[in-house]
Scaffold this motif. Structure first.
Motif, mmCIF file in Angstrom:
data_model
loop_
_atom_site.group_PDB
_atom_site.id
_atom_site.type_symbol
_atom_site.label_atom_id
_atom_site.label_comp_id
_atom_site.label_asym_id
_atom_site.label_seq_id
_atom_site.Cartn_x
_atom_site.Cartn_y
_atom_site.Cartn_z
ATOM 1 N N PRO A 20 1.018 -1.108 0.249
ATOM 2 C CA PRO A 20 0.126 0.076 0.145
ATOM 3 C C PRO A 20 0.701 1.327 0.118
ATOM 4 C CG PRO A 20 -0.663 -1.997 1.598
ATOM 5 C CD PRO A 20 0.972 -2.061 1.453
ATOM 6 N N ASP A 21 1.895 0.964 0.656
ATOM 7 C CA ASP A 21 2.974 2.265 0.101
ATOM 8 C C ASP A 21 3.090 3.451 -0.522
ATOM 9 O OD1 ASP A 21 2.278 2.380 3.008
ATOM 10 O OD2 ASP A 21 4.203 1.050 4.210
ATOM 11 N N HIS A 22 3.602 1.879 -1.771
ATOM 12 C CA HIS A 22 4.012 1.781 -2.928
ATOM 13 C C HIS A 22 2.832 1.826 -4.280
ATOM 14 C CE1 HIS A 22 8.605 1.988 -1.151
ATOM 15 N NE2 HIS A 22 7.481 0.680 -0.314
ATOM 16 N N LYS A 23 1.685 1.775 -3.603
ATOM 17 C CA LYS A 23 1.216 1.250 -4.858
ATOM 18 C C LYS A 23 0.451 2.458 -6.296
ATOM 19 C CE LYS A 23 -3.745 -0.942 -6.492
ATOM 20 N NZ LYS A 23 -4.974 -1.497 -5.346
ATOM 21 N N GLU A 24 0.996 3.561 -5.100
ATOM 22 C CA GLU A 24 -0.008 4.727 -6.466
ATOM 23 C C GLU A 24 1.303 5.234 -7.201
ATOM 24 O OE1 GLU A 24 -1.107 9.121 -5.553
ATOM 25 O OE2 GLU A 24 -1.881 8.186 -4.516
ATOM 26 N N TRP A 25 2.981 5.056 -6.723
ATOM 27 C CA TRP A 25 3.626 5.557 -7.564
ATOM 28 C C TRP A 25 4.258 4.395 -8.965
ATOM 29 C CZ3 TRP A 25 8.322 3.400 -8.307
ATOM 30 C CH2 TRP A 25 8.456 3.008 -7.112
ATOM 31 N N MET A 26 3.516 3.302 -7.941
ATOM 32 C CA MET A 26 3.945 1.971 -8.944
ATOM 33 C C MET A 26 2.598 2.406 -10.451
ATOM 34 S SD MET A 26 6.884 0.758 -8.560
ATOM 35 C CE MET A 26 6.902 -0.504 -9.485
ATOM 36 N N GLU A 27 2.176 2.489 -9.516
ATOM 37 C CA GLU A 27 0.675 1.803 -10.946
ATOM 38 C C GLU A 27 1.643 3.340 -11.956
ATOM 39 O OE1 GLU A 27 -3.255 0.740 -8.893
ATOM 40 O OE2 GLU A 27 -2.679 2.854 -7.971
ATOM 41 N N SER A 28 1.316 4.577 -10.991
ATOM 42 C CA SER A 28 1.731 6.167 -12.235
ATOM 43 C C SER A 28 3.067 5.777 -12.810
ATOM 44 C CB SER A 28 2.105 7.039 -11.008
ATOM 45 O OG SER A 28 2.721 7.648 -12.281
ATOM 46 N N TYR A 29 3.862 4.820 -12.560
ATOM 47 C CA TYR A 29 5.263 4.236 -13.313
ATOM 48 C C TYR A 29 5.147 3.348 -14.262
ATOM 49 C CZ TYR A 29 9.353 1.886 -14.573
ATOM 50 O OH TYR A 29 10.954 1.464 -14.949
ATOM 51 N N LEU A 30 3.731 2.160 -13.944
ATOM 52 C CA LEU A 30 3.931 1.103 -15.205
ATOM 53 C C LEU A 30 3.063 1.897 -16.644
ATOM 54 C CD1 LEU A 30 3.286 -1.813 -13.123
ATOM 55 C CD2 LEU A 30 4.450 -1.138 -14.336
ATOM 56 N N ARG A 31 1.590 2.928 -16.189
ATOM 57 C CA ARG A 31 1.690 3.504 -17.321
ATOM 58 C C ARG A 31 2.178 4.241 -17.762
ATOM 59 N NH1 ARG A 31 -2.482 4.162 -12.093
ATOM 60 N NH2 ARG A 31 -1.623 6.507 -12.267
ATOM 61 N N GLU A 32 3.326 5.047 -17.074
ATOM 62 C CA GLU A 32 4.111 5.536 -18.366
ATOM 63 C C GLU A 32 4.791 4.692 -19.063
ATOM 64 O OE1 GLU A 32 6.119 8.179 -20.554
ATOM 65 O OE2 GLU A 32 3.940 8.689 -18.854
ATOM 66 N N GLU A 33 5.593 3.058 -18.526
ATOM 67 C CA GLU A 33 6.155 1.999 -18.916
ATOM 68 C C GLU A 33 5.530 1.613 -20.342
ATOM 69 O OE1 GLU A 33 8.643 -1.947 -18.448
ATOM 70 O OE2 GLU A 33 8.108 -0.011 -17.090
ATOM 71 N N LEU A 34 4.076 1.743 -19.812
ATOM 72 C CA LEU A 34 3.630 1.102 -21.253
ATOM 73 C C LEU A 34 3.118 2.315 -23.020
ATOM 74 C CD1 LEU A 34 1.521 -1.537 -22.085
ATOM 75 C CD2 LEU A 34 0.302 -0.667 -20.281
ATOM 76 N N ARG A 35 3.098 3.116 -21.492
ATOM 77 C CA ARG A 35 2.941 4.566 -22.992
ATOM 78 C C ARG A 35 3.716 4.447 -23.443
ATOM 79 N NH1 ARG A 35 3.928 8.944 -24.199
ATOM 80 N NH2 ARG A 35 5.319 9.591 -22.856
ATOM 81 N N GLN A 36 5.160 4.337 -23.007
ATOM 82 C CA GLN A 36 6.107 4.055 -23.967
ATOM 83 C C GLN A 36 6.570 3.988 -25.062
ATOM 84 O OE1 GLN A 36 9.398 5.234 -21.649
ATOM 85 N NE2 GLN A 36 8.766 7.332 -20.861
ATOM 86 N N ARG A 37 5.997 1.995 -24.272
ATOM 87 C CA ARG A 37 6.346 1.214 -24.893
ATOM 88 C C ARG A 37 4.817 0.841 -26.183
ATOM 89 N NH1 ARG A 37 7.458 -4.834 -22.745
ATOM 90 N NH2 ARG A 37 9.783 -3.973 -20.778
ATOM 91 N N LEU A 38 3.322 1.841 -26.176
ATOM 92 C CA LEU A 38 3.023 1.367 -26.974
ATOM 93 C C LEU A 38 3.287 2.354 -28.092
ATOM 94 C CD1 LEU A 38 -0.613 1.175 -25.337
ATOM 95 C CD2 LEU A 38 1.070 -1.104 -26.861
#
Length: 63
Positions: free
Chosen positions: A36-54
């Motif tokens: 729970p301490d990391h979920k918010e920033w990890m979601e943001s990080y993965l969304r950006e990584e996915l956006r960059q991959r696509l």
């Protein structure tokens, strides 16, 4: 996700969602009780990584 020429946009979105879900599951397990301490920033990080991959595959956001 390298073979976009053989997939419809719906299939690419589905594969992207599956990738995202697998990453989130793996990261949540790795963080354990501290997730729970990391979920918010990890979601943001993965969304950006996915956006960059696509984007690298030639996909652009819908206008």
């Amino acid at each position: 996700m390298n073979d976009t020429k053989r997939h419809t946009p719906a299939q690419i979105r589905q594969r992207a969602q599956q990738w995202y879900d697998r990453q989130m599951d793996s990261i949540a397990r790795a963080h354990g009780a501290r997730w729970p301490d990391h979920k918010e920033w990890m979601e943001s990080y993965l969304r950006e990584e996915l956006r960059q991959r696509l984007h690298a595959l030639g996909w652009r956001p819908a206008a």
